[in-house]
Design an enzyme around this catalytic site. Sequence first.
Site, PDB file in Angstrom:
ATOM      1  N   ASP A 272       0.873  -1.165   0.000  1.00 50.32           N
ATOM      2  CA  ASP A 272       0.000   0.000   0.000  1.00 50.32           C
ATOM      3  C   ASP A 272       0.914   1.219   0.000  1.00 50.32           C
ATOM      4  OD1 ASP A 272      -2.079   1.748   0.014  1.00 50.32           O
ATOM      5  OD2 ASP A 272      -3.173   0.814   1.661  1.00 50.32           O
TER       6      ASP A 272
HETATM    7  C1  BGC Z   1      -4.956   3.326  -0.057  1.00 49.66           C
HETATM    8  C2  BGC Z   1      -5.018   2.343  -1.196  1.00 49.66           C
HETATM    9  C3  BGC Z   1      -4.815   3.053  -2.503  1.00 49.66           C
HETATM   10  C4  BGC Z   1      -3.485   3.783  -2.452  1.00 49.66           C
HETATM   11  C5  BGC Z   1      -3.147   4.533  -3.721  1.00 49.66           C
HETATM   12  C6  BGC Z   1      -3.722   4.207  -0.124  1.00 49.66           C
HETATM   13  O1  BGC Z   1      -3.831   5.266   0.765  1.00 49.66           O
HETATM   14  O2  BGC Z   1      -5.007   2.646   1.163  1.00 49.66           O
HETATM   15  O3  BGC Z   1      -6.248   1.665  -1.181  1.00 49.66           O
HETATM   16  O4  BGC Z   1      -4.903   2.171  -3.564  1.00 49.66           O
HETATM   17  O5  BGC Z   1      -3.511   4.719  -1.406  1.00 49.66           O
HETATM   18  O6  BGC Z   1      -3.959   5.631  -3.866  1.00 49.66           O
END
Ligand code: BGC
Length: 744
Positions: A272
């Site tokens: 993530d």
């Molecule tokens: C989120 C993810 C997301 C990623 C990219 C993170 O803060 O938890 O679900 O895909 O950001 O935007």
Amino acid sequence: MKRDFLYHRIPMLLTFAALLGSCGRTSGPKVAPYLDENAPLETRIEDALSRMTLEEKVAVLHAQSKFSSAGVPRLGIPEVWCTDGPHGIRPEVLWDEWDQAGWTNDSCTAFPALTCLAATWNPEMSALYGRSIGEEARYREKDVLLGPGVNIYRLPLNGRNFEYMGEDPYLSSRMVVPYVQGVQTNGVAACVKHFALNNQEVNRTRVNVVVDDRALHEIYLPAFRAAVKEGGAWAIMGAYNRYKGEHCCHNSYLLNDILKKEWGFDGVVISDWGGVHDTKQAIENGLDMEFGSWTNGLSWGASNAYDNYYLARPYLELLRRGEASEATLDDKVRRVLRLIFRTAMNTHKPFGSLNSPEHLAAARRIAGEGMVLLKNDGSVLPFDPGTMKRLLVVGENAVKMMTVGGGSSSLKVRHECTPLEGLRKAAGDGVEVLYERGYVGDVSTDYNGVDSGQDLTETRTAGELLADAVAAAREADAVLFVGGLNKSGHQDCEGADRLSYGLPYGQDTVIEALAAANPRLAVVLVSGNAVAMPWIDRVPAVLEAWFSGSEAGNALADVVFGAVNPSGKLPFSFPVRLEDNGAIALGEYPGGDSVTYREGLFVGYRWLESKGIVPLFAFGHGLSYTTFSISDVRSDRTSLGSDGRIRVSADVTNTGDRAGAEVVQLYIGDEESSLPRPVKELKGFQKVSLAPGETRTVTFDITPEQLQYYDDRQGAWGAEAGRFTAFVGAASDDIRGTVTFELK
Ligand code: BGC
């Protein structure tokens, strides 16, 4: 390097590659194996790997911009481009920032939130969703869609529940598989998230989840397993939180032992964004690609941030000093190459399309099919334009765009049809549709540089707004209140959880006042979470409409005017009070550095049923404008052996006067078990469309596998011999017949 640039140079690359492939041969030019699409995938991977330098190998394992990672330009191997996910394709962002780049050709179709998709209880809708969103990703030249999300709904406060598929592992498993497959038919990887145990936003980057093995395997992992083993997902995203003391983006047990070894996952583990914290753990514990570390791209972060990534220069230095294994490195690179061959370098993939009429139609259809009629005494819904001159719509959610906001799933749509707009279109000339706001919620309209362009400012006081709404309600033939939550912080939004279970902004008061002013009141909730409804006895109709995307208003109008007969069913329970939820009752939320899931596998209806707590609306509940009988629940035998099966059947009849669809649900309860088990658990469902008077027989084949539980004493799945009950009904609290049988 931009993808187009590469592809325009494919003939040149092929000539170059031909040389690579033909060295030492006397015959004519031949394509290098890694560029030969007819060569087996693994041959291509080994060939490409053998040509890469150490530096090139490390370079493909971490980001080079907010959403992309490097390819190998020397070999003509393209970059990987990711996009959120999971409800539509995120607008293009600046190279190193979260803010949108301001393109004018990246407005997408917003599909309904995953809670709505799950509420269709129709895997065909998942397939349509996955195919359609995959086509949009393709059109935007994205290789990885950051979705779907399948974290289990543990409690109604989690700000991200709207991005997930509810509280039941069986339902979410059945719904996630076609989504993944549909996306991937486009040559776009689905990146299933957030693996695992990311069930709250409070303290999300540090909280250590303590959960017993049964709950882990029976509740929290099955949807991920189905996405990997049945859906064949090409990517998975680690979660922010910790488990067994290790961050889930580099968690040896989850990633190495379960995902890669036990489930045989051959795709990439993507972190993530900002979820990586340590180079050695990132190397050893199963992570393959690192994104989002060190910088938010704007106000903080190191210069040359991407070189400073845990899997960048620090990794390279360890490798050069011989302190990191090349075999581990090669395993990661193979996975990335596999991803690239499946996506970016797949020249057979379709071109895709953005905002097509077909996608808008799909969004409308899924939204209409997912809306759940929670209560209906028949006095208001469906609206009959023939008997109505003046319809009053009240509530901020009737006019506020919901596709902007909510965190990383925020979108830029070409057009969002709001409820008021959809209702006005559907009502026709004979019905005047009036609007009163009733209350003020959140007037913000922008997220990461995308502004809905709405002006939601209001000059009236709360008292004036209420008085105006009540006065208008007295004059109306019917009133539709459209409220609920929204995509602002502490509502249905990433990064924080809700602060209370009740409706915000004084909406309960407005609903009570409207009910007193006009008995013909229907309440529509736009939300991704359950809410308290202290006014439920004074309102004749309640519809859960979810966040339903670009076509929200048209889909809502379809349902309230009866063009679509509701057939959605709740993918999670609505408890009467927050304290009826297991995690809350046990005081195990939000924790601090650690949170213990002491309710174990008793999540959602499993908790409510084990405690004998009657919910406001049960898991699986959902009404229709027609009625159905489910009768003659029977089985073809009374016992099954370990290699056998038993067939349970029931007849379902549309006993009303409209065409409609019923979801026939099969739950199984284990009567004798050496370990505690829930009263019953969902093990099958079928959605059946029926004309008035029509009867169909539904059948469920129960196999020993469906009777298994995770035996934490053995560390394995198994089923115990003994008596079981199959419950067949229209909801978890609406069982119409049972049969008992024995497992020998
Ligand atoms: C989120 C993810 C997301 C990623 C990219 C993170 O803060 O938890 O679900 O895909 O950001 O935007």
